[in-house]
Design an enzyme around this catalytic site. Sequence first.
Site, PDB file in Angstrom:
ATOM      1  N   HIS A 284       0.843  -1.216   0.000  1.00 24.59           N
ATOM      2  CA  HIS A 284       0.000   0.000   0.000  1.00 24.59           C
ATOM      3  C   HIS A 284       0.876   1.265   0.000  1.00 24.59           C
ATOM      4  CE1 HIS A 284      -3.264  -2.752   0.499  1.00 24.59           C
ATOM      5  NE2 HIS A 284      -2.915  -3.084   1.730  1.00 24.59           N
ATOM      6  N   ASP A 335      -4.909  -8.591  -3.215  1.00 23.78           N
ATOM      7  CA  ASP A 335      -5.130  -8.339  -1.796  1.00 23.78           C
ATOM      8  C   ASP A 335      -6.410  -8.999  -1.248  1.00 23.78           C
ATOM      9  OD1 ASP A 335      -5.327  -7.264   0.745  1.00 23.78           O
ATOM     10  OD2 ASP A 335      -4.878  -5.220   0.183  1.00 23.78           O
TER      11      ASP A 335
HETATM   12  C1  NGQ Z   1      -5.307  -7.752   6.286  1.00 22.90           C
HETATM   13  N1  NGQ Z   1      -6.046  -5.910   4.926  1.00 22.90           N
HETATM   14  O1  NGQ Z   1      -4.333  -8.135   6.919  1.00 22.90           O
HETATM   15  O2  NGQ Z   1      -6.071  -8.528   5.703  1.00 22.90           O
HETATM   16  C2  NGQ Z   1      -5.571  -6.278   6.216  1.00 22.90           C
HETATM   17  C3  NGQ Z   1      -6.555  -5.881   7.274  1.00 22.90           C
HETATM   18  C4  NGQ Z   1      -5.156  -4.929   9.088  1.00 22.90           C
HETATM   19  C5  NGQ Z   1      -5.733  -4.723   4.425  1.00 22.90           C
HETATM   20  N2  NGQ Z   1      -4.912  -3.991   5.094  1.00 22.90           N
HETATM   21  C6  NGQ Z   1      -6.053  -6.047   8.646  1.00 22.90           C
HETATM   22  N3  NGQ Z   1      -6.226  -4.329   3.284  1.00 22.90           N
HETATM   23  O3  NGQ Z   1      -4.539  -4.256   8.271  1.00 22.90           O
HETATM   24  O4  NGQ Z   1      -5.056  -4.756  10.274  1.00 22.90           O
HETATM   25 ZN    ZN Z   2      -3.000  -7.103   2.830  1.00 18.72          ZN
END
Ligand code: NGQ
Ligand code: ZN
Length: 473
Positions: A284, A335
Amino acid sequence: MIQATLFAERALLADGWARDVLFEIATDGSLAEVVPDSAEDPRARYARRAAGPVIPGMPNLHSHAFQRAMAGLTEHAGEDDAPGAADSFWTWREVMYEFVNRLTPGQVEAIAAQLYVEMLKAGYTAVGEFHYLHHNLDGTPYGDPAELSERVIRAAKLTGIGITHLPVLYAKGGFGGKPPGHGQRRFLNDIESYLRLVETLRARHGNDPQVRIGIAPHSLRAVTPELLNEAIAGIDRMDADAPIHIHIAEQIQEVEDCLSWSGQRPVEWLLDNQAVGPRWCLVHATHMIASETNRLAESGAVAGLCPTTEANLGDGLFPAPEYLARHGAFGIGSDSHISVSPVEELRWLEYGQRLSLRRRNVLHSAGTAANATSSVGTTLFTRAVAGGAQALGRRIGALAQGCRADLVVLDPETPVLLGKSDERLLDALVFAGNVNPVRDVMVGGTWLVEEGRHRAEDAVLARFRSTMTELLG
Ligand code: NGQ
Ligand code: ZN
């Protein structure tokens, strides 16, 4: 030893489009020879003919496979919301935690296999699996602590996609070593159990050319500086080139929390405290100020951009024009898998910029030195292939001798590709299509998709169908 030969009238090689290319594929799944202008070569006579233009397979550098089963389930506003008011990344994350905390190992494998079939059919030939779902429903380890990693790797082997498996170190619930929440119980490891997991996976899969093991400290929210150091020191003892992936600066809240914790912004903090370089992938990196963007570009690390997920979760826009101007490396990931299409990721990478800047043709490389082109489609596609390959740490990313034979044959009957010159083909591919133009896909020398069908798609779909009935029925 040569296992197969392929002849392509038109192929995108490392230094651009070539004609009459002969590919010799070794029995180990790598490209033994790549010979342009080989129409008169006697070997060409017996080679299989590619039905259309051949391009390199796209690496998908960031995946949480299980989230594919949630796609389409989180597009309803919360009940008391005024239009568009309160739903956010953080409310989505709560729903995701609920969902993840029901999944069994068999379901995880079935979802990943279906996802990987869809990736292959879309032209992704390798995946970076950022894997944090480690433990049983109650948060205790499985008999084999690598159970769920093995499920995901098995899904990759079953479908044939190359995998860089990135077991995740998740230990904390926020900056400053905040304790993790109940919803995070299946993710947690201490440094000892984490490094044992990495070691186990390396021992089991380290010699498989279709698999690479790296590490992924989840985010600066989920590890302390000490844990981050220990994880990197640990992998360095095993494999000092292994990829290191981390989520960073995706949400403004994260930037603010990092500032209150350290006085620094997340990317700035990481650049100051770790030797960030080419083996790193910063996933990101949405919220950067100019000095961070420039330093990240100059570090040689890869920015892991996931435009459809970043749009879906309301993250914000990566400073792509500034980053590309500094020759920053980037790749794409799907993702959360709200969409599984390299075309859509690349298109939205450019369209986000056009909408915000109210300009056209933003992300091109005309006027810069190496491989300069004014074609936006060509710039996006070729840079994402190269950056994705770098981030996944495998010999992929170019149709060149020694690389894995990972390639995509485009369907020459796709109307929008008809008559397009080399200079326009990838522009048409990225911007003009709503039908999938991928006809055949080879990974590691094996044809997995032929005439749009994956060889295991029926069996994989049947299992996915039962899984979805179990989960939603
Ligand atoms: C994840 N997803 O690890 O799946 C994360 C969410 C977080 C994104 N960042 C959980 N898009 O970042 O704490
Ligand atoms: Zn991720």
